[in-house]
Design an enzyme around this catalytic site. Structure first.
Site, short mmCIF file in Angstrom:
data_model
loop_
_atom_site.label_atom_id
_atom_site.label_comp_id
_atom_site.label_asym_id
_atom_site.label_seq_id
_atom_site.Cartn_x
_atom_site.Cartn_y
_atom_site.Cartn_z
N ASP A 286 53.36 -16.39 108.06
CA ASP A 286 54.55 -16.10 108.18
C ASP A 286 53.72 -14.96 107.41
O ASP A 286 53.19 -14.46 106.65
CB ASP A 286 55.39 -17.14 107.08
CG ASP A 286 56.30 -16.48 106.41
OD1 ASP A 286 57.32 -16.11 107.52
OD2 ASP A 286 56.70 -15.99 105.32
N ASP A 323 72.99 -5.44 91.06
CA ASP A 323 71.91 -6.11 92.33
C ASP A 323 70.99 -6.81 91.84
O ASP A 323 70.19 -5.35 91.11
CB ASP A 323 71.77 -4.59 93.64
CG ASP A 323 71.25 -5.56 94.84
OD1 ASP A 323 70.99 -6.75 94.63
OD2 ASP A 323 71.44 -5.12 96.00
N GLU A 327 64.76 -5.21 95.84
CA GLU A 327 64.98 -4.18 96.74
C GLU A 327 66.41 -3.68 95.93
O GLU A 327 65.75 -2.83 95.38
CB GLU A 327 66.05 -4.46 97.72
CG GLU A 327 64.93 -5.56 98.96
CD GLU A 327 64.81 -6.71 98.98
OE1 GLU A 327 65.34 -7.19 97.74
OE2 GLU A 327 64.09 -7.38 99.59
N PHE A 355 76.13 -8.61 97.92
CA PHE A 355 75.28 -8.47 99.87
C PHE A 355 76.10 -10.20 99.66
O PHE A 355 76.08 -10.64 99.06
CB PHE A 355 74.54 -8.51 99.25
CG PHE A 355 73.40 -8.91 101.44
CD1 PHE A 355 73.72 -7.73 102.02
CD2 PHE A 355 73.14 -9.77 101.32
CE1 PHE A 355 72.67 -8.15 102.96
CE2 PHE A 355 72.86 -10.50 103.30
CZ PHE A 355 72.81 -9.05 103.97
N THR A 359 78.96 -9.27 105.72
CA THR A 359 79.01 -7.41 106.37
C THR A 359 77.49 -7.39 106.03
O THR A 359 77.57 -6.25 106.60
CB THR A 359 79.01 -7.95 104.37
OG1 THR A 359 78.77 -7.66 104.11
CG2 THR A 359 80.47 -8.12 104.58
N ARG A 360 76.55 -7.90 105.58
CA ARG A 360 74.92 -7.44 105.56
C ARG A 360 75.25 -6.22 104.48
O ARG A 360 74.86 -5.26 104.89
CB ARG A 360 74.51 -6.92 106.82
CG ARG A 360 74.47 -8.17 107.82
CD ARG A 360 73.39 -8.43 109.08
NE ARG A 360 74.70 -7.32 109.94
CZ ARG A 360 73.91 -6.97 110.62
NH1 ARG A 360 72.86 -6.87 111.19
NH2 ARG A 360 75.11 -6.44 111.63
N MET A 361 76.17 -6.59 103.76
CA MET A 361 75.99 -4.91 102.98
C MET A 361 76.04 -5.01 101.43
O MET A 361 76.80 -6.74 101.12
CB MET A 361 77.29 -3.60 103.25
CG MET A 361 77.18 -3.54 104.98
SD MET A 361 78.58 -1.90 105.22
CE MET A 361 79.34 -2.96 105.14
#
Length: 657
Positions: A286, A323, A327, A355, A359-361
């Site tokens: 992986d 967040d 990241e 997130f 929506t991937r935002m």
């Protein structure tokens, strides 16, 4: 002293049933004991000495196994001493926390752990991020980061929180934690026999049957020529000819293999997994968390031509400020380091948009203003416009670098892109080169796009890569290689790796990964580094080579002893056969006793080699076979001739026969 007592306990014939060769040796010792006590009329010293050395042969074999087991028990005791009565702060239904003993915790309980406290049980971080000292489990002094909502959220009971505060959801019942399982596995490391070991046991049993037939034929032959061979003489001959050397060391070799893995900070859930590691043909690896560190960090930013640095920095800052992912935090750190002057000192109140997979935002709403950051496709859909040409070029460049591009926008306008780059773990190219030399094919499997996957695969030096792989695809890939007759090793750390880890012949889970991955694998790499993969396979191959080398030595021993003893036994009855007595042994009694003594003492002499293992060489099977035949085959023939002759000289010098 405990080892010696354990060796005596193993003299129970029922405990030797798993080892037919040593079982027959003990039965032979019982028979010679009876003949010595009740029926020995002449040469009683000979009968007594043969009997004593036959018992010592069994005892030495038991001793080899007991020493290996005692090493494992010492490791288990070391872990147990490190276990203290940890207190836990258990969350109640009303939200308050109550102090309880770790023994009272149940699966599903939520506990709070603060800096300086011991994590009370295995679990998953469900809130917060913290630095954890796992040295009690891994031996590695450097703390590791455990964060909620990532593949690095699994924590182990008995480890210590170094910083911050987290909430942990307990995944194990008292007495069934990872540490408890380690202790149980170490203490009970007797191993189920692997297919190769079963095949070897059948071979040894077959050789035993053949030599038993030879001894019976000797008795019939003697009756025909009116030669009266004593039962003790025939039993001693049988024990000298059957492969007692490898039979006495077989269990010790296997347990020592598991012990060597533990010293490398790898926990093997079964002996079969160690054995299978030596036969691996294909290694599926992986990417995230195994080949790469697993923490993507902001390393570069690119502006759209119509945007200013202040606009971009402000939007990136607000969309990342709350967040809690690695990241998001890395973007804030990057902005504070490189663009601190463009960041607001007193951020206004805003609504953070977390997130979501849909929506991937993620983003922030400040009044009517909508700031967003996310994947390229998601932002293009949100703005309703294609990416500016310069940003599209940067996005492609970032992907080809093996990174992940995030696009930042303000309402309907794209402001720029951020490069999230995961770094490779050190030394991978050399490690995969060593796998290639051993004839093992390395295949990287990842959910990343083909461009990113190709870049990482090239940097790491793997033979092949599979991109955009789903958990089902990983599982099917393992099955496909197995259907082609290959032994497959799989390594991973995420929930998505668990099905393939469970299917693989050798499933190595990273200790830093999820609980699901650790439960699916049959080995756990406590240090979470791909270098361990080579060490696991190397130890597996070394165990197979050690067993093969000592088997070669043992069989060659039997051949040598056959030609040393038989002529000496028959000399008094057939004078012409004296020419075959190449060693010049004095008498049948001294020849048999010398062989019995040599047969017994060679087992403890080989115990260090069984524990250490023969030197591992990465070469073709034919080369290894020639090497074994030259060193251990020839040595197995020469050593008995020399050893038996020296013992014979000593016995006759001392007048022992």
């Amino acid at each position: 002293m405990n080892v010696f007592i354990d060796s005596l306990k193993k003299l129970n014939p029922l405990s030797l049933l798993h080892n037919p060769v040593m079982f027959i040796t003990e039965i032979g010792a019982i028979i010679t004991t009876v003949e010595w006590i009740f029926f020995a009329k002449s040469h009683p010293a000979f009968y007594m000495q043969v009997t004593i050395w036959l018992w010592l042969t069994v005892l030495f074999a038991n001793y080899a196994e007991s020493v290996a087991e005692s090493r494992n028990r010492a490791q288990a005791e070391s872990l147990r001493r490190g276990r203290i009565d940890t207190m836990a702060h258990l969350r109640q239904k009303d939200g308050h926390f109550r102090a309880v003993s770790w023994k009272e915790l149940k699966k599903g309980d939520i506990v709070r752990v603060a800096a300086g406290e011991i994590i009370p049980g295995d679990g998953e971080v469900i809130e917060g991020s913290a630095s954890v000292d796992e040295s009690s489990v891994t031996g590695e002094s450097a703390p590791v980061i455990r964060t909620a909502g990532t593949d690095h959220s699994s924590v182990t009971g008995g480890t210590k929180l170094v910083s911050d505060q987290i909430l942990v959801k307990i995944h194990s019942e008292p007495g069934h934690s990872f540490l408890d399982r380690m202790i149980n596995l170490i203490e009970n490391a007797k191993r189920a026999k692997s297919p190769n070991e079963i095949a070897l046991t059948i071979l040894l049993s077959g050789l035993t049957f053949i030599f038993l037939t030879v001894v019976v034929a000797m008795e019939i032959f003697g009756k025909y020529f009116q030669i009266d061979f004593s039962v003790t003489m025939l039993v001693a001959l049988l024990v000298c000819l059957i492969p007692t050397t490898i039979a006495g060391l077989l269990s010790a070799i296997g347990i020592a293999g598991i012990n060597r893995l533990m010293k490398k900070h790898v926990l093997a859930m079964s002996g079969q997994a160690v054995e299978a590691a030596g036969d691996v043909d294909v290694l599926l690896i992986d990417k995230t968390g195994t080949i790469t560190v697993g923490h993507r960090r902001a390393s570069e930013m690119a502006l759209a031509s119509h945007a200013t640095v202040a606009e971009f920095a402000r939007a990136a800052y607000f969309t990342s400020l709350h967040d809690q992912t690695d990241e998001g935090r890395s973007i804030v750190e990057y902005l504070k380091k490189h663009h601190l002057g463009h960041l607001p000192k007193d951020p206004p109140e805003f609504k953070f948009i977390p997130f979501s997979a849909e929506t991937r935002m993620s983003g922030a709403n400040i009044g009517q203003e909508k700031l967003r950051k996310g994947s390229v496709d998601a932002v293009v859909k949100f703005t309703g416009r294609p990416l500016p040409q310069e940003i599209a070029a940067k996005v492609k460049e970032y992907s080809e670098m093996g990174g992940t591009p995030l696009v930042v926008c303000d309402d309907q306008k794209v402001l720029g892109a951020i490069l999230l780059k995961d770094t490779l773990k050190k030394g991978l190219t050399e490690i995969f080169g060593r796998f290639r030399k051993m004839g093992i094919r390395t295949v990287m499997v990842t959910g990343d796009n083909p461009v990113t996957a190709a870049t990482i695969a090239k940097e790491a030096g793997v033979d092949e890569y599979l991109a955009e792989v789903s958990p089902e695809h990983k599982l099917e890939t393992v099955k496909k290689f197995q259907k082609e007759g290959m032994m497959v090793a799989m390594t991973g750390d995420g929930v998505n790796d668990a099905p393939a880890l469970a299917q693989a012949n050798v499933g190595v889970a990273m200790n830093s990964g999820t609980q699901a991955a650790k439960e699916a694998g049959n080995m756990i790499d406590l240090d979470s580094h791909p270098e361990k993969l080579f060490q696991i396979i190397e130890i597996g191959k070394q165990m197979l080579m050690t067993r093969g080398s000592l088997t070669t030595f043992s069989v060659a021993n039997d051949v040598a002893k056959y030609f040393a003893i038989i002529p000496a036994i028959l000399m008094p009855y057939f004078p012409d056969i004296r020419a075959l007595n190449l060693m010049g042994l004095e008498s049948p009694e001294s020849a048999v006793l010398s062989a019995v003594i040599f047969n017994a003492i060679i087992i403890p002499l080989l115990i260090p080699l069984a524990f250490r293992g023969v030197k591992m060489i990465t070469d073709r099977a034919q080369v290894i076979l020639r090497r074994n035949l030259l060193i251990y085959g020839l040595g197995g023939i020469v050593v008995p001739f020399v050893g038996i002759k020296l013992i014979d000289l000593c016995l006759n010098f001392l007048g022992a026969v």
